[in-house]
Design an enzyme around this catalytic site. Structure first.
Site, mmCIF file in Angstrom:
data_model
loop_
_atom_site.group_PDB
_atom_site.id
_atom_site.type_symbol
_atom_site.label_atom_id
_atom_site.label_comp_id
_atom_site.label_asym_id
_atom_site.label_seq_id
_atom_site.Cartn_x
_atom_site.Cartn_y
_atom_site.Cartn_z
ATOM 1 N N LYS A 139 0.799 -1.230 0.000
ATOM 2 C CA LYS A 139 0.000 0.000 0.000
ATOM 3 C C LYS A 139 0.832 1.281 0.000
ATOM 4 C CE LYS A 139 -3.933 -2.276 1.834
ATOM 5 N NZ LYS A 139 -4.871 -2.520 2.901
ATOM 6 N N ASP A 168 -9.969 1.787 2.684
ATOM 7 C CA ASP A 168 -9.968 0.925 3.874
ATOM 8 C C ASP A 168 -10.722 1.554 5.042
ATOM 9 O OD1 ASP A 168 -8.585 -1.183 2.778
ATOM 10 O OD2 ASP A 168 -6.624 -0.499 3.483
HETATM 11 P P1 NDP Z 1 1.708 -4.184 6.677
HETATM 12 O O1 NDP Z 1 2.633 -5.232 6.177
HETATM 13 O O2 NDP Z 1 1.784 -2.812 6.127
HETATM 14 O O3 NDP Z 1 1.892 -4.026 8.282
HETATM 15 C C1 NDP Z 1 1.926 -5.163 9.086
HETATM 16 C C2 NDP Z 1 1.857 -4.777 10.557
HETATM 17 O O4 NDP Z 1 1.702 -5.972 11.304
HETATM 18 C C3 NDP Z 1 3.088 -4.071 11.092
HETATM 19 O O5 NDP Z 1 2.680 -3.098 12.030
HETATM 20 C C4 NDP Z 1 3.856 -5.222 11.792
HETATM 21 O O6 NDP Z 1 4.658 -4.765 12.864
HETATM 22 C C5 NDP Z 1 2.703 -6.037 12.329
HETATM 23 N N1 NDP Z 1 3.006 -7.453 12.561
HETATM 24 C C6 NDP Z 1 3.244 -8.415 11.645
HETATM 25 N N2 NDP Z 1 3.399 -9.614 12.237
HETATM 26 C C7 NDP Z 1 3.247 -9.407 13.568
HETATM 27 C C8 NDP Z 1 3.285 -10.262 14.713
HETATM 28 N N3 NDP Z 1 3.509 -11.586 14.592
HETATM 29 N N4 NDP Z 1 3.076 -9.713 15.935
HETATM 30 C C9 NDP Z 1 2.834 -8.396 16.060
HETATM 31 N N5 NDP Z 1 2.792 -7.523 15.020
HETATM 32 C C10 NDP Z 1 3.001 -8.029 13.781
HETATM 33 O O7 NDP Z 1 0.229 -4.807 6.506
HETATM 34 P P2 NDP Z 1 -1.141 -3.997 6.328
HETATM 35 O O8 NDP Z 1 -1.164 -2.927 7.344
HETATM 36 O O9 NDP Z 1 -1.352 -3.640 4.925
HETATM 37 O O10 NDP Z 1 -2.235 -5.148 6.686
HETATM 38 C C11 NDP Z 1 -2.436 -5.587 8.014
HETATM 39 C C12 NDP Z 1 -3.580 -6.606 8.068
HETATM 40 O O11 NDP Z 1 -4.809 -5.997 7.743
HETATM 41 C C13 NDP Z 1 -3.428 -7.793 7.135
HETATM 42 O O12 NDP Z 1 -3.829 -8.966 7.825
HETATM 43 C C14 NDP Z 1 -4.396 -7.483 6.023
HETATM 44 O O13 NDP Z 1 -4.864 -8.651 5.384
HETATM 45 C C15 NDP Z 1 -5.504 -6.811 6.783
HETATM 46 N N6 NDP Z 1 -6.351 -5.917 5.967
HETATM 47 C C16 NDP Z 1 -7.668 -6.244 5.764
HETATM 48 C C17 NDP Z 1 -8.487 -5.407 5.048
HETATM 49 C C18 NDP Z 1 -9.911 -5.762 4.866
HETATM 50 O O14 NDP Z 1 -10.550 -5.170 3.987
HETATM 51 N N7 NDP Z 1 -10.467 -6.649 5.630
HETATM 52 C C19 NDP Z 1 -7.999 -4.165 4.456
HETATM 53 C C20 NDP Z 1 -6.626 -3.886 4.781
HETATM 54 C C21 NDP Z 1 -5.839 -4.747 5.476
HETATM 55 P P3 NDP Z 1 6.187 -4.282 12.656
HETATM 56 O O15 NDP Z 1 6.114 -2.850 12.233
HETATM 57 O O16 NDP Z 1 6.805 -4.481 13.995
HETATM 58 O O17 NDP Z 1 6.787 -5.179 11.597
#
Ligand code: NDP
Length: 276
Positions: free
Chosen positions: A68, A105
């Site tokens: 994104k 979103d």
């Molecule tokens: P990004 O890759 O941009 O961000 C991921 C985030 O998750 C970061 O803050 C990361 O932390 C954190 N993270 C990943 N793994 C872990 C873990 N094991 N424990 C704690 N924190 C963790 O992803 P997005 O923000 O784009 O998407 C996030 C979620 O939202 C996804 O599951 C996606 O499918 C869902 N989503 C659903 C939508 C819908 O329409 N239903 C729309 C948009 C998103 P760090 O910074 O420390 O790496």
């Protein structure tokens, strides 16, 4: 010969995506001729893939994890809500050849919470877990609902602190390890942990009585976070992001096709399919 307009969703992982099914249902419902596919694209292959898609006549794209912020950089024009988020989940080829970036979103989440589930956000204590692209997209729309407070907690604390600075301290940023002794009416999981059926490390009693848990991720079986809400926190509702997915898709469809499909019938159908 009828030329079918082409749309797609890019992301990684992408095989689980319900977006092709949703947009096909929207197209049938609104009598639009279009094709919508899913393509595995990661951060390294994004620029080549998106350039080729539009060069080959593609009309619009959805971008999901982890693309994104890259999609935001790729867009030559941005809507106000995309600018606020600095993250884009919808790209549209415009008639002058420019690429418009939007972020649907936030409106998708708020519509699902407030309209589909009747959850009032005004004066509520709201926690977002995660500080990635999805969190960027939902912050402004959640703040517009006038919660009592909004906290963004992230595994990498620095990222949450930076996000709070970027949004002029309109919410508090912190690490996951500082959530002890706090309780929230609504906890939104915007981490990607559910994609690997993991749960972020969270303290006990994080959810207030009658509180709601909402996982942005969705799955045919309850996600680790939805189970945590139901089993460990006694949530009054523990929901996944299927409704948000359909609502954000409807906003993208509106941008691309100028018509907003009915979402309730599509959500009901997808829920029935995953339960059957
Ligand atoms: P990004 O890759 O941009 O961000 C991921 C985030 O998750 C970061 O803050 C990361 O932390 C954190 N993270 C990943 N793994 C872990 C873990 N094991 N424990 C704690 N924190 C963790 O992803 P997005 O923000 O784009 O998407 C996030 C979620 O939202 C996804 O599951 C996606 O499918 C869902 N989503 C659903 C939508 C819908 O329409 N239903 C729309 C948009 C998103 P760090 O910074 O420390 O790496």
């Amino acid at each position: 010969m009828t030329i079918i307009d082409r749309y797609a969703v890019f992301g990684s992982p992408i095989s689980h995506s319900k977006s092709p099914r949703i947009h096909t249902l929207f197209a049938e419902q609104t009598h639009q001729a279009l094709e919508y596919t899913a393509q595995e694209v990661n951060a390294e292959t994004f620029i080549a893939a998106v350039t080729e898609f539009f060069a080959q006549g593609g009309k619009g794209l959805n971008c999901t994890v982890p693309l994104k912020e890259l999609a935001y950089q790729f867009a030559t024009e941005k809507t106000e809500r995309a600018k606020a988020a600095k993250a884009v989940n919808t790209l549209k080829l415009q008639s002058d050849g420019s690429i418009l970036g939007d972020n649907t979103d936030g409106i998708g989440l708020v519509n699902d919470l407030t309209i589909n589930h009747g959850i009032e956000l005004k004066n509520k204590r709201v926690l977002i877990l995660g500080a990635g692209g999805a969190t960027r997209g939902i912050i402004t729309l959640l703040l517009e609902q006038k919660p009592d407070c909004l906290i963004v907690a992230n595994r990498t604390t620095e990222k949450a602190l930076q996000l709070a600075i970027e949004f002029n301290h309109s919410f508090e940023g912190c690490g996951l390890d500082t959530l002890h002794d706090k309780a929230f009416d609504l906890i939104i999981n915007a981490t990607s942990a559910s994609l690997s059926d993991e749960l972020p490390p969270l303290p006990e009693n994080l959810l207030a009585e009658k509180g709601v848990c909402y996982d942005l991720a969705y799955s045919n079986t309850p996600t680790a976070f939805v189970r945590w809400g139901q089993e460990a926190q006694g949530a009054s509702k523990s929901l996944d992001g299927l409704g948000m997915l359909v609502e954000q898709a409807a906003e993208a469809f509106l941008l691309w096709r100028g018509v907003r499909p009915d979402t309730k019938t599509v959500i009901a159908l997808l829920n029935a399919e995953r339960q059957g």
